[in-house]
Write an enzyme that holds these catalytic residues in place. Sequence first.
Site, PDB file in Angstrom:
ATOM      1  N   CYS A 145       0.752   0.592   0.804  1.00  0.00           N
ATOM      2  CA  CYS A 145      -0.379  -0.052   1.419  1.00  0.00           C
ATOM      3  C   CYS A 145      -1.201   0.884   2.397  1.00  0.00           C
ATOM      4  O   CYS A 145      -2.248   0.872   2.630  1.00  0.00           O
ATOM      5  CB  CYS A 145      -0.502  -1.360   1.584  1.00  0.00           C
ATOM      6  SG  CYS A 145       0.958  -1.867   2.667  1.00  0.00           S
TER       7      CYS A 145
ATOM      8  N   LYS B 134      11.384 -14.995  -2.055  1.00  0.00           N
ATOM      9  CA  LYS B 134      11.188 -14.619  -3.410  1.00  0.00           C
ATOM     10  C   LYS B 134      10.859 -13.038  -3.397  1.00  0.00           C
ATOM     11  O   LYS B 134       9.801 -12.783  -3.067  1.00  0.00           O
ATOM     12  CB  LYS B 134      10.031 -15.281  -4.194  1.00  0.00           C
ATOM     13  CG  LYS B 134      10.130 -14.965  -5.604  1.00  0.00           C
ATOM     14  CD  LYS B 134       8.750 -15.289  -6.303  1.00  0.00           C
ATOM     15  CE  LYS B 134       7.773 -14.110  -6.778  1.00  0.00           C
ATOM     16  NZ  LYS B 134       8.187 -12.904  -7.155  1.00  0.00           N
TER      17      LYS B 134
ATOM     18  N   GLU C  60      -0.617  -9.789   4.223  1.00  0.00           N
ATOM     19  CA  GLU C  60      -0.940  -8.407   4.443  1.00  0.00           C
ATOM     20  C   GLU C  60      -0.961  -7.691   3.096  1.00  0.00           C
ATOM     21  O   GLU C  60      -0.182  -7.780   2.033  1.00  0.00           O
ATOM     22  CB  GLU C  60       0.527  -7.816   4.850  1.00  0.00           C
ATOM     23  CG  GLU C  60       0.479  -6.617   5.923  1.00  0.00           C
ATOM     24  CD  GLU C  60       0.398  -5.275   5.035  1.00  0.00           C
ATOM     25  OE1 GLU C  60      -0.812  -4.685   4.786  1.00  0.00           O
ATOM     26  OE2 GLU C  60       1.384  -5.091   4.396  1.00  0.00           O
TER      27      GLU C  60
ATOM     28  N   GLU D 253      -8.198  -0.060  -4.317  1.00  0.00           N
ATOM     29  CA  GLU D 253      -6.887   0.514  -4.086  1.00  0.00           C
ATOM     30  C   GLU D 253      -6.154   0.819  -5.495  1.00  0.00           C
ATOM     31  O   GLU D 253      -6.425   0.063  -6.284  1.00  0.00           O
ATOM     32  CB  GLU D 253      -6.132  -0.542  -3.484  1.00  0.00           C
ATOM     33  CG  GLU D 253      -4.814  -0.138  -3.119  1.00  0.00           C
ATOM     34  CD  GLU D 253      -4.030  -1.208  -2.317  1.00  0.00           C
ATOM     35  OE1 GLU D 253      -3.934  -2.251  -2.828  1.00  0.00           O
ATOM     36  OE2 GLU D 253      -3.383  -0.650  -1.122  1.00  0.00           O
TER      37      GLU D 253
HETATM   38  C1  UN1 Z   1       3.253  -0.496   2.959  1.00  0.00           C
HETATM   39  O1  UN1 Z   1       2.727   0.346   2.801  1.00  0.00           O
HETATM   40  O2  UN1 Z   1       3.623  -1.507   2.202  1.00  0.00           O
HETATM   41  O3  UN1 Z   1       3.920   2.891   7.689  1.00  0.00           O
HETATM   42  C2  UN1 Z   1       4.357  -0.525   4.154  1.00  0.00           C
HETATM   43  C3  UN1 Z   1       4.386   3.168   6.596  1.00  0.00           C
HETATM   44  C4  UN1 Z   1       5.623   2.392   6.357  1.00  0.00           C
HETATM   45  C5  UN1 Z   1       5.495   0.944   5.964  1.00  0.00           C
HETATM   46  C6  UN1 Z   1       4.611   0.839   4.850  1.00  0.00           C
HETATM   47  N1  UN1 Z   1       6.558   2.226   7.618  1.00  0.00           N
HETATM   48  O4  UN1 Z   1       3.945   3.880   5.866  1.00  0.00           O
END
Ligand code: UN1
Length: 494
Positions: A285, A176, A251, A386
């Site tokens: 993230c 999804k 995650e 965040e």
């Molecule tokens: C994310 O921030 O959700 O390391 C993934 C990074 C990318 C992946 C980020 N290759 O910033």
Amino acid sequence: MSHKLYKNLIGGEWVAAKTGKTFLNSSPANKNDVVGEFQSSGADDVDAAVKAAAEAFKTWRLVPAPKRAEILYRAGHLLEQRKEQYAKDMTREMGKVLAETRGDVQEAIDTAYYMAGEGRRLFGQTTPSELPNKFAMSVRMPVGVCGMIAPWNFPMAIPSWKLFPALVCGNTCVIKPAEDTPLSTFNLVQTLIDAGLPKGVVNIVTGFGPEAGAPLVEHPGVHAVSFTGSSEVGRLVGQVAAANFKPCSLEMGGKNAMIVLDDANLDLALDGAVWGAFGTTGQRCTATSRIILHKSIAAEFTEKLVARAKALKVGDGLDESVEMGPQVNEQQIETSTKYCEVAQQEGAKLLCGGKRLTEGAYANGTFFAPTVFSEVKPEMRIAQEEVFGPVVSLIECSSFDEALEIANSIKYGLSTALYSRNVNNAYRAIRDLEAGITYINAPTIGAEVHLPFGGVKQTGNGHREGGTGALDFYTTWKSVYVDYSDKLQRAQID
Ligand code: UN1
């Protein structure tokens, strides 16, 4: 403008949702630009997709892993050919600039090739038996039907982190995609189909979390769940999975700190700060959202960072000269706006940005100005929670020890960075920063696909994507004992 209607992919057929409902996916740079119309699915659609995946699993698990991998090699090759088109589609649907959406497609290409290589590895262990004439080994077995819930910020890379290892390991999938970025998942899965993926091995069900995501997590036919998104939703996903003893990879959030010491190369640190904080409009993230500055360089660094932030060209990511695109949707704008208010109420000092951009070409989009706060204290909400927007907090420290303490004083633990030319500091940072990822003299963003990706504390629940960590999630160990002694041998007794 007319737009295309996309259907769910179930058992290799494109089918409308049983709910009869659809939703529009429009560009965050211009809400009048409708990218496509997608199915707003419900529990019945999820059920049909899970059944299709279960049926396909019967044969897919028996395809030799090197043959499964060949499909991934071909998909990687096709993605290379389609990179430009898919990058444009992605910029249109989620806003980040073309250079970055090309990078996102590249991350899927890298994952395809890396995981295809696993087709001829998928190593287990052989080990001696304690008994004579007995052979012992462990082998990786597929888990079964995997349910995947993907976020919008890496609309092709993150689905590839989930789908490709799952597939090479012999699983079948129901994915999804985020409601803001379904098209990139369609592009990814279409590529797999063109590369020869059999029907039903990957199924797509589009829609919203409560209606389509929740039934996927709850479905008894789903054997493992992989989720990337907010900690709030991740907690719910984890609870439901736990109640059913389902392996679940979460995650989630980050509040990633960059430490800049007095012996750092300041220009390098500045480049890293601008890229880490404002790349992807701060919507990673891994985004740099706290910069911990040694007080002796804080004033100079702050002044230069603010100048760089103010000079960033914000606009439609399809324009090659634009450096920062819009935020993905109204909700994210609301979050950024709220945190800018909260920060000021708490006593942080707004140095630039702090508001939505609405004039002229910004009027139809969800743009937010690059924002820098100084005089931030480690315990303030702006330093703890965040934001997921182009908002960065500057915190001063007097020593490296204090910097480490501040960096660790949060509930998250995804990414961290240290800028210092002192090798002793570097190794201390590697040892002492509580995070799944530590960069030395590089920003908090930029993970490569063959290393484990994920975090400690409330960022995750111990699993890793990328690298061999993904294989650990998408397989289950079987220990095998072959006794060729022709007699009963009792372990621990004979
Ligand atoms: C994310 O921030 O959700 O390391 C993934 C990074 C990318 C992946 C980020 N290759 O910033």
